[in-house]
Design a protein around this motif. Sequence first.
Motif, mmCIF file in Angstrom:
data_model
loop_
_atom_site.group_PDB
_atom_site.id
_atom_site.type_symbol
_atom_site.label_atom_id
_atom_site.label_comp_id
_atom_site.label_asym_id
_atom_site.label_seq_id
_atom_site.Cartn_x
_atom_site.Cartn_y
_atom_site.Cartn_z
ATOM 1 N N UNK A 1 -24.535 11.701 -1.756
ATOM 2 C CA UNK A 1 -25.653 11.826 -2.699
ATOM 3 C C UNK A 1 -26.189 10.459 -3.132
ATOM 4 N N UNK A 2 -26.098 9.489 -2.262
ATOM 5 C CA UNK A 2 -26.470 8.123 -2.640
ATOM 6 C C UNK A 2 -27.895 7.986 -3.134
ATOM 7 N N UNK A 3 -28.858 8.497 -2.349
ATOM 8 C CA UNK A 3 -30.268 8.335 -2.727
ATOM 9 C C UNK A 3 -30.584 9.101 -4.004
ATOM 10 N N UNK A 4 -30.071 10.310 -4.135
ATOM 11 C CA UNK A 4 -30.342 11.100 -5.340
ATOM 12 C C UNK A 4 -29.774 10.423 -6.579
ATOM 13 N N UNK A 5 -28.560 9.868 -6.442
ATOM 14 C CA UNK A 5 -27.952 9.192 -7.578
ATOM 15 C C UNK A 5 -28.731 7.945 -7.970
ATOM 16 N N UNK A 6 -29.219 7.236 -6.975
ATOM 17 C CA UNK A 6 -29.997 6.028 -7.259
ATOM 18 C C UNK A 6 -31.289 6.382 -7.998
ATOM 19 N N UNK A 7 -32.008 7.388 -7.527
ATOM 20 C CA UNK A 7 -33.250 7.799 -8.187
ATOM 21 C C UNK A 7 -32.992 8.334 -9.580
ATOM 22 N N UNK A 8 -31.883 9.089 -9.743
ATOM 23 C CA UNK A 8 -31.544 9.606 -11.061
ATOM 24 C C UNK A 8 -31.232 8.469 -12.030
ATOM 25 N N UNK A 9 -30.485 7.491 -11.542
ATOM 26 C CA UNK A 9 -30.161 6.354 -12.404
ATOM 27 C C UNK A 9 -31.418 5.592 -12.811
ATOM 28 N N UNK A 10 -32.343 5.399 -11.867
ATOM 29 C CA UNK A 10 -33.591 4.707 -12.201
ATOM 30 C C UNK A 10 -34.411 5.496 -13.216
ATOM 31 N N UNK A 11 -34.512 6.823 -12.999
ATOM 32 C CA UNK A 11 -35.309 7.644 -13.905
ATOM 33 C C UNK A 11 -34.708 7.659 -15.301
ATOM 34 N N UNK A 12 -33.384 7.785 -15.398
ATOM 35 C CA UNK A 12 -32.742 7.798 -16.707
ATOM 36 C C UNK A 12 -32.895 6.443 -17.412
ATOM 37 N N UNK A 13 -32.676 5.361 -16.674
ATOM 38 C CA UNK A 13 -32.796 4.035 -17.286
ATOM 39 C C UNK A 13 -34.202 3.751 -17.767
ATOM 40 N N UNK A 14 -35.198 4.032 -16.905
ATOM 41 C CA UNK A 14 -36.587 3.778 -17.294
ATOM 42 C C UNK A 14 -37.037 4.736 -18.393
ATOM 43 N N UNK A 15 -36.638 6.017 -18.282
ATOM 44 C CA UNK A 15 -37.075 6.999 -19.276
ATOM 45 C C UNK A 15 -36.492 6.744 -20.648
#
Length: 325
Positions: free
Chosen positions: A100-114
């Motif tokens: 789940x590497x890509x999904x985790x990366x996008x989730x981390x970016x969305x949570x951090x930015x949001x």
Amino acid sequence: MRPLPPSGRRLLNQVFTIPEILYGESGSAVTIIGHLRLHRGRKLQKLKLYQFMLDHLILPQTRLGAAWRVLFWSVLIGCIAMLIRSAAYTHFYPEIAAEQGRSLVLLAFALGAGISLPLVTIFFSMALRLTRAMSKLKDIATHDCLTGLLNRNAFEDAVRARQGELMRDGEHEDAILVIDIDHFKSINDRNGHAAGDQVLRMASVCIAGNAFERDFVARIGGEEFAVLLKNCGPNGAAMAAERIRNALSESKTQFEGMDLQITASVGGALFPRGAEYHTTYRSADNALYRAKRNGRNRCDFNGLPLSPTIGDTVSDNASSRSTAR
């Protein structure tokens, strides 16, 4: 010459930032070439760097600048969160990171930015208010509240900054003018201080309107004004002084149905680059009081008397303008 020990060399290299020191064969200091800057120079460079970073990354000047900073910092925080999450999962949970590497990366970016977006927005909205308040305070501290011209401290700071500039080839000398409204006290006594304020505002408009944009115009106290004429030379300084005096004598203002007209005396002195400001100012001030003693409504230069031809030229121009009107 006594040899310079190694400890002495180390001391010189610690004290000076750019010590272009040449040592002889015996180890003695032969000469020091160029400008040797102390630690103060390095500290000033660091302060300028910090100021640059503060102005361009932290403190916004406009709403658009604040919006760009909010976007930049939110994306930056999201990217940092993404990198941290990716490194943590790769180290501790390599199987999950592989699946789940890509999904985790996008989730981390969305949570951090949001999560950071509202906090960063609040921070930069407060920073924008702080910047505007600082700008107003700076304007109040450097400008005269009645006329909008520079005050005495700001004028002296501008003159000091001018003294630090190198004189280029083809440039002329600067000059300082000191202008005093004639019989200003009688205007206050006859018509009140409100009329005096109106006269000061009119005089400031006349003086600033007859100086170049590159020049510095200030109200330095009471009914006294000062002008730093940049790159004017002797003739340019004399013509500028006569132009300002003539404009003040021709100006009129109305106050409660009364016409108020003034004259002014002008004293000047040449201000070569590197000269002492207070000495030059006293010289111009002495010329001003000579003009007052000789009848007022005239110009006087210390060591540079206003030639009749210049006065006649300015008077002829004023007469032609009056005829045209």
